[in-house]
Scaffold this motif. Structure first.
Motif, PDB file in Angstrom:
ATOM      1  N   ARG B  33       0.697  -0.737  -0.191  1.00  0.00           N
ATOM      2  CA  ARG B  33       0.226   0.097   0.099  1.00  0.00           C
ATOM      3  C   ARG B  33       0.705   1.125   0.119  1.00  0.00           C
ATOM      4  O   ARG B  33       1.905   1.231   0.963  1.00  0.00           O
ATOM      5  CB  ARG B  33      -1.160   0.314   1.132  1.00  0.00           C
ATOM      6  CG  ARG B  33      -1.670  -0.963   1.697  1.00  0.00           C
ATOM      7  CD  ARG B  33      -2.986  -0.924   0.280  1.00  0.00           C
ATOM      8  NE  ARG B  33      -4.409  -2.382   0.313  1.00  0.00           N
ATOM      9  CZ  ARG B  33      -3.976  -2.837  -0.719  1.00  0.00           C
ATOM     10  NH1 ARG B  33      -3.542  -2.908  -2.154  1.00  0.00           N
ATOM     11  NH2 ARG B  33      -5.316  -3.752  -0.966  1.00  0.00           N
ATOM     12  N   LYS B  34       0.669   2.113  -0.877  1.00  0.00           N
ATOM     13  CA  LYS B  34       1.619   3.498  -0.667  1.00  0.00           C
ATOM     14  C   LYS B  34       1.433   4.767   0.203  1.00  0.00           C
ATOM     15  O   LYS B  34      -0.196   4.258   0.552  1.00  0.00           O
ATOM     16  CB  LYS B  34       0.911   3.535  -2.014  1.00  0.00           C
ATOM     17  CG  LYS B  34       1.866   6.043  -2.106  1.00  0.00           C
ATOM     18  CD  LYS B  34       0.892   6.047  -3.790  1.00  0.00           C
ATOM     19  CE  LYS B  34       1.554   7.624  -4.286  1.00  0.00           C
ATOM     20  NZ  LYS B  34       1.009   7.592  -5.251  1.00  0.00           N
ATOM     21  N   ALA B  35       2.066   4.873   1.058  1.00  0.00           N
ATOM     22  CA  ALA B  35       2.557   5.666   1.482  1.00  0.00           C
ATOM     23  C   ALA B  35       3.096   7.441   1.254  1.00  0.00           C
ATOM     24  O   ALA B  35       2.417   8.205   2.290  1.00  0.00           O
ATOM     25  CB  ALA B  35       3.281   5.054   2.988  1.00  0.00           C
ATOM     26  N   ALA B  36       3.349   7.634   0.509  1.00  0.00           N
ATOM     27  CA  ALA B  36       4.206   8.896  -0.338  1.00  0.00           C
ATOM     28  C   ALA B  36       4.563   7.831  -1.520  1.00  0.00           C
ATOM     29  O   ALA B  36       4.789   6.902  -1.961  1.00  0.00           O
ATOM     30  CB  ALA B  36       4.832   9.177   0.149  1.00  0.00           C
ATOM     31  N   ILE B  39       7.198   5.340  -1.649  1.00  0.00           N
ATOM     32  CA  ILE B  39       6.956   4.576  -0.403  1.00  0.00           C
ATOM     33  C   ILE B  39       5.877   3.472  -0.093  1.00  0.00           C
ATOM     34  O   ILE B  39       5.036   4.633   0.004  1.00  0.00           O
ATOM     35  CB  ILE B  39       7.702   5.820   0.683  1.00  0.00           C
ATOM     36  CG1 ILE B  39       8.618   6.392   0.567  1.00  0.00           C
ATOM     37  CG2 ILE B  39       7.644   4.978   1.576  1.00  0.00           C
ATOM     38  CD1 ILE B  39       9.046   7.863   1.098  1.00  0.00           C
ATOM     39  N   TYR B  40       6.322   2.330   0.343  1.00  0.00           N
ATOM     40  CA  TYR B  40       5.202   1.573   0.556  1.00  0.00           C
ATOM     41  C   TYR B  40       5.244   1.217   2.098  1.00  0.00           C
ATOM     42  O   TYR B  40       6.296   0.942   2.217  1.00  0.00           O
ATOM     43  CB  TYR B  40       5.732   0.857  -0.372  1.00  0.00           C
ATOM     44  CG  TYR B  40       5.078   1.122  -2.144  1.00  0.00           C
ATOM     45  CD1 TYR B  40       3.829   1.143  -3.015  1.00  0.00           C
ATOM     46  CD2 TYR B  40       6.574   1.998  -2.434  1.00  0.00           C
ATOM     47  CE1 TYR B  40       3.314   1.704  -4.041  1.00  0.00           C
ATOM     48  CE2 TYR B  40       6.251   1.939  -4.005  1.00  0.00           C
ATOM     49  CZ  TYR B  40       4.656   2.322  -4.421  1.00  0.00           C
ATOM     50  OH  TYR B  40       4.479   3.040  -5.461  1.00  0.00           O
ATOM     51  N   THR B  41       4.000   0.606   2.315  1.00  0.00           N
ATOM     52  CA  THR B  41       3.783  -0.271   3.469  1.00  0.00           C
ATOM     53  C   THR B  41       3.679  -1.502   3.037  1.00  0.00           C
ATOM     54  O   THR B  41       2.906  -2.455   1.554  1.00  0.00           O
ATOM     55  CB  THR B  41       2.843   0.226   4.416  1.00  0.00           C
ATOM     56  OG1 THR B  41       2.728   1.389   4.991  1.00  0.00           O
ATOM     57  CG2 THR B  41       2.231  -1.325   5.214  1.00  0.00           C
ATOM     58  N   TYR B  42       4.554  -2.733   3.419  1.00  0.00           N
ATOM     59  CA  TYR B  42       4.301  -4.114   2.429  1.00  0.00           C
ATOM     60  C   TYR B  42       3.177  -5.194   3.915  1.00  0.00           C
ATOM     61  O   TYR B  42       3.564  -4.836   5.117  1.00  0.00           O
ATOM     62  CB  TYR B  42       5.740  -4.639   2.942  1.00  0.00           C
ATOM     63  CG  TYR B  42       7.374  -4.046   2.359  1.00  0.00           C
ATOM     64  CD1 TYR B  42       6.880  -4.317   1.277  1.00  0.00           C
ATOM     65  CD2 TYR B  42       7.590  -3.356   2.868  1.00  0.00           C
ATOM     66  CE1 TYR B  42       8.260  -3.979   0.531  1.00  0.00           C
ATOM     67  CE2 TYR B  42       8.653  -2.372   2.541  1.00  0.00           C
ATOM     68  CZ  TYR B  42       8.809  -3.274   0.720  1.00  0.00           C
ATOM     69  OH  TYR B  42       9.847  -2.222   0.176  1.00  0.00           O
ATOM     70  N   MET B  43       2.098  -5.428   3.044  1.00  0.00           N
ATOM     71  CA  MET B  43       1.337  -6.024   3.655  1.00  0.00           C
ATOM     72  C   MET B  43       1.215  -6.544   4.772  1.00  0.00           C
ATOM     73  O   MET B  43       2.536  -7.210   3.530  1.00  0.00           O
ATOM     74  CB  MET B  43      -0.501  -5.054   3.314  1.00  0.00           C
ATOM     75  CG  MET B  43      -0.464  -4.520   2.633  1.00  0.00           C
ATOM     76  SD  MET B  43      -0.869  -3.151   4.590  1.00  0.00           S
ATOM     77  CE  MET B  43      -2.469  -4.351   4.751  1.00  0.00           C
ATOM     78  N   LEU B  47       4.862  -8.649   3.007  1.00  0.00           N
ATOM     79  CA  LEU B  47       6.087  -8.665   4.089  1.00  0.00           C
ATOM     80  C   LEU B  47       6.481 -10.551   4.313  1.00  0.00           C
ATOM     81  O   LEU B  47       7.958 -10.549   4.342  1.00  0.00           O
ATOM     82  CB  LEU B  47       5.907  -8.310   5.469  1.00  0.00           C
ATOM     83  CG  LEU B  47       6.479  -8.312   6.550  1.00  0.00           C
ATOM     84  CD1 LEU B  47       7.598  -7.536   5.868  1.00  0.00           C
ATOM     85  CD2 LEU B  47       6.377  -8.345   7.855  1.00  0.00           C
ATOM     86  N   ARG B 153      11.255   4.574  -3.189  1.00  0.00           N
ATOM     87  CA  ARG B 153      12.380   5.638  -2.747  1.00  0.00           C
ATOM     88  C   ARG B 153      12.765   4.609  -1.507  1.00  0.00           C
ATOM     89  O   ARG B 153      14.230   4.767  -1.392  1.00  0.00           O
ATOM     90  CB  ARG B 153      11.811   6.522  -2.179  1.00  0.00           C
ATOM     91  CG  ARG B 153      11.342   8.351  -3.778  1.00  0.00           C
ATOM     92  CD  ARG B 153      11.157   9.181  -3.322  1.00  0.00           C
ATOM     93  NE  ARG B 153      10.128   9.585  -2.594  1.00  0.00           N
ATOM     94  CZ  ARG B 153       9.975  10.454  -2.717  1.00  0.00           C
ATOM     95  NH1 ARG B 153      10.733  11.345  -2.658  1.00  0.00           N
ATOM     96  NH2 ARG B 153       8.485  11.231  -1.927  1.00  0.00           N
ATOM     97  N   GLU B 154      12.171   4.530  -0.739  1.00  0.00           N
ATOM     98  CA  GLU B 154      12.427   3.518   0.456  1.00  0.00           C
ATOM     99  C   GLU B 154      12.320   1.714  -0.070  1.00  0.00           C
ATOM    100  O   GLU B 154      11.759   1.239  -0.267  1.00  0.00           O
ATOM    101  CB  GLU B 154      11.384   3.753   1.477  1.00  0.00           C
ATOM    102  CG  GLU B 154      12.223   2.915   2.868  1.00  0.00           C
ATOM    103  CD  GLU B 154      11.366   3.508   4.120  1.00  0.00           C
ATOM    104  OE1 GLU B 154      11.172   4.512   4.162  1.00  0.00           O
ATOM    105  OE2 GLU B 154      10.859   2.185   4.725  1.00  0.00           O
TER     106      GLU B 154
END
Lengths: 577, 577
Positions: B33-36, B39-43, B47, B153-154
């Motif tokens: 899911r995109k945070a910015a 830059i993503y959250t690994y759901m 993960l 980016r991250e």
């Protein structure tokens, strides 16, 4: 692992700046190396400890039904603005700009990002309850980072966030996390206490800290050895120590107390117990809109008691914060310099709040609002109006527990914290779900943190001696070390050592064979410093008698064990560690 | 894992910005899911993939003797100034300031920090060779992050750094890492190629990239199907296609070519093959001290060939970089607008470099330095001086391999890169050790990166179909999924499903039992999208005949297998995946 293929680099001296044992010992043992103030590289031995702590935390979180994900280190400022913490958090929140001058933060915690995820992912009551956690690098830009991993800037934290339909269910999630934390700290092999705690900047209505007991801890834990009660001193209720106020016996008398601006000095001059004196603390609360003058408050504590700043912050009228009054404000209000202040005959009216104990005192001593003078024989009702009263002080060891028994105090290191958040973040970010009736309802949240890297430091603060670290087995970088004497010269020693190494490994023991060509004294000192729970020494001299030496880190002398029993004895000893 | 206790949230539509398959599918499958931007959250599902990749990388790094540590995300600028990269790195290096206005960077890579560690930790040749690695969050502030995890980016990277006494030993360390990488990508179950590569901003003298083969890759891999040869097109040597220059047969003739500012148009107008034309590319190199005028270069390529910018950057005289010439510079040098330029009769002298093939051409066509005109029948030596020559072009498919055979081209995604650094960083940071003779010597280094999160995306680019992801077994979030039909109504189905689930788990299979109360079609679509390698469908209808359905993700139809053989058949199928 064989030491010759590993990196072991112990130091004789700790860096001068290392003030606490864990910082000194982790540096000397080669577990951490400083990259910048409060920022460390975890060297191989240190990382192994970190990973073992993470492993236990992960297992217990999974067992409790929490689901692991991974939120980013760099988080968009927008979410922090939505929650209001962009403004509130202060300088510990490291704010950064990307190449396009957009605002981001380095996450110190992830309430905002997880609530954003929840509002997108959770649609229906059918999906609840849910508990997400991650183990991730955090950053808090401490003003003065120190104490190594105890108060670093970059650190590893496990943070979990629960989402529930209602308060009862959220309470059940909170309780499940509380129980998971109990199991985690038990498995880590640490002496700890779960204590009721203040919610601080995270917010919410209820919280518990998990404190590792250690003399060097920064927190004070109030507990009752005879009951389950335990609370951080910030929160622990301090009882009134005088059941009923005695009738006045003395007349109000102004007494010269030259050069006695402190209760201790006044008590000494007057030959009275410190507990007969009352100390005056002058605070100010500013008008948040800056229109009115600051309101001045006089807080009264028994001379031997200390102000509790957290309790003070919760007093009615202190909602927007408070500060100590300036000398000018004191002069204007009391007509007197600090050191001789009191509630009687102030120059201007002042809001007086007495601690519960002070409110029941009689014939007490306080400043006379005249330099060099105190009143003795002061009595409420007679010499001044009955005060507003509140619990203002820190508990002291020996205070009675209102529930029975006597309170004691220990120092602790906070390594975990669980919060019942309610709707603080979900309301701000409008994180709702559809209830059975098809109507949106706000998610109830809890959040649950564990300082992974801090636990490593806390374990050392609790478990060390003159020689070095004494790791609990569960988080030792290696559970056992085999120290062969002159392995490079003796084939017998080499063979016995290698065989035992293979056997221990096959039995699931995380074992190191130190095959470095160094003197025995240096090898022993290394492993005492590094803190291997079990050491097995193998040398030609012992082998002549069929003996190896096995010693736990806390044992003063080794057990001499027949070679053929070495494996079984070692496993037995490890079980006990 | 039971789906009801997990978080599965698939989406029908991918976000509009998702341009590539991996971005679309990972989002739709609920893995990121995109945070910015970038830059993503690994759901949870994402993960799991990440952790499996990390696990394989870690095992093979350890097997190769590398030692894991963990360097910080936030690194002090001082070290980057020491190496010179604080100035050189450009805007992708995210520079930040702490509360005391001290400079830091978010690490995109860790050569500086590890070299600082090495100079403090490594004292003697006895400690060498050493190879440290970490798996850590990286940040590169891409100007235009896109393609999901492909160019974020991250991101998560494994980076290893070897330290050796001399070049021969460093080469051995490099080779060991090369072999470890081969094993890693084989175990990941990906079609890949190790290719010789340019060293770019990391520097050093030799390097190989590991490219996952995929049509959507951004890199072009030149390889010889008949040999081991493979190189990134940036580096791949392009041969001269004309063994010997033919003698001139035509006269130099100025020919009108109106509205033909490109070789394709000229060839069409003149009715000649494109391979008879020569294209002119005008470059400029600036004086680094800004004192002299820029030097103008004319690079000549055959009309159907393309300039290789990496090779160009390595030409003598191009050490300080180059740029395309401005229109004003072109006018001044050639006396003509772009589109009709050539090496004959330039207004001012210009440095001509011909591609190897161009240098062997005769009777060729090039611009006449007059708008609307080209020369035909141009010949080296006769019409203009013999040129300086160099390999300036990209290989094209079908080029002969000088070692024999024919070169082919594939698209690839770079997921790993190994560099022989030599003393680039160790010299800059003065990282030395004491040699046997007691004298300090500079450490020889290598560095070795693997893009952990990028591998997840690359695996999808290589392995997907209309329905979703087709994970290689080794990195699938779950290896197998049991899909029971109407589990909530049929106790038989529930029992068979639970039993098989327990048995598969006991056999070490990472299995999911989808106990959600949803329609079979939706359940199947979810797992085709998520990409479980093996699906076991259990329903009352099949069970009546003692049958369950087992289907690999690539199979069009399921195998009907007797219940009692389901476990064994599943394990067999998994082995083949």
């Amino acid at each position: 692992m064989h030491a010759s293929k590993y990196h072991i680099n112990t130091l004789k001296e700790a860096p001068a700046e290392a003030e606490v044992k864990s910082h000194q010992l982790m540096t000397r043992a080669g577990m951490i190396r400083k990259a910048a103030g409060g920022i460390y590289t975890y060297m191989p031995l240190g990382l192994k400890v970190l990973r073992k702590i993470e492993g236990i935390v992960r297992e217990e979180m999974n067992r409790a039904g929490a689901i692991e994900l991974l939120m980013p280190v760099v988080q968009p400022a927008e979410l922090w603005m939505e929650s209001g913490r962009w403004e509130q958090y202060g300088a510990e929140l490291l704010r950064i700009k990307d190449r396009h001058q957009r605002d981001f933060v380095l996450q110190p915690t992830s309430e905002e990002v997880i609530t954003d995820i929840a509002r997108n992912e959770i649609h229906s009551w059918r999906q609840l309850p849910l508990n997400f956690y991650h183990i991730q690098t955090k950053f808090r830009d401490e003003r003065r980072p120190r104490f190594g991993l105890m108060r670093g800037r970059e650190f590893t934290m496990k943070d979990a966030y629960s989402f529930d339909r209602d308060e009862a269910s959220a309470q059940a999630s909170y309780d499940a996390m509380f129980q998971a934390y109990m199991r985690i700290f038990e498995r880590l092999g640490l002496e700890f206490r779960a204590v009721a705690a203040d919610t601080g900047s995270i917010g919410g209505s209820r919280s518990h800290e998990f404190q590792v007991i250690a003399d060097t801890g920064e927190d004070l834990v109030v507990y009752n050895p005879a009951s389950q009660y335990a609370a951080n001193i910030e929160l622990a209720e301090a009882p009134c120590l005088i059941a009923e106020r005695a009738a006045p016996a003395q007349a109000l008398t102004k007494t010269a107390t030259p050069d006695a601006p402190k209760c201790e000095l006044v008590a000494e001059q007057l030959g009275l117990p410190l507990a007969r004196t009352v100390k005056s603390i002058v605070l100010a609360t500013d008008d948040p809109e800056g229109k009115q003058q600051a309101r001045i408050w006089l807080l009264l504590l028994r001379g031997d008691h200390e102000l509790n700043e957290v309790k003070t912050g919760k007093l009615p009228g202190f909602e927007n914060g408070y500060r100590f009054a300036t000398e000018a404000e004191i002069l204007e209000t009391f007509g007197c310099v600090p050191g001789y202040l009191g509630p009687v005959d102030t120059a201007k009216p002042v809001s007086v709040i007495a601690d519960l104990t002070v409110a029941h005192m009689s014939d007490f001593v306080c400043g006379a609002n005249e330099e060099g003078y105190h009143y003795t024989g002061v009595n409420w009702g007679r010499d001044l109006p009955e005060p507003a009263k509140a619990d203002l002080r820190n508990v002291v060891s020996g205070d009675p527990d209102p529930q029975g028994g006597v309170l004691a105090i220990q120092r602790g290191i906070e390594v975990g914290h669980v919060f019942f958040l309610g709707d603080k973040y979900s309301k701000a970010l409008n994180a709702t779900f559809l209830e059975t009736d098809g109507k949106p309802a706000v998610l109830q949240m809890g959040c649950y943190g564990i300082g992974i890297s801090r636990i490593a430091a806390a374990a050392i603060e609790q478990n060390h001696d003159d020689k070095g670290i004494i790791w609990p087995r569960a988080i030792a970088p290696f559970e056992a070390v085999i120290c062969p004497m002159n392995l490079h010269k003796s084939e017998t020693v080499r063979n016995v050592a290698e065989k035992l190494y293979q056997e221990l490994q096959a039995s699931g023991v995380d074992v190191m064979l130190d095959d470095r060509d160094i003197r025995p004294g240096i090898m022993f000192a290394d492993w005492e410093l590094i803190g291997a729970p079990l050491r097995i020494t193998i040398g030609d001299r012992g082998l002549k008698d069929g003996i190896v030496e096995i010693q736990t880190r806390r044992q003063a002398a080794a057990d001499k064990i027949p070679v053929e029993q070495a494996l079984e004895f070692s496993l037995q000893q490890l079980k006990s560690l």
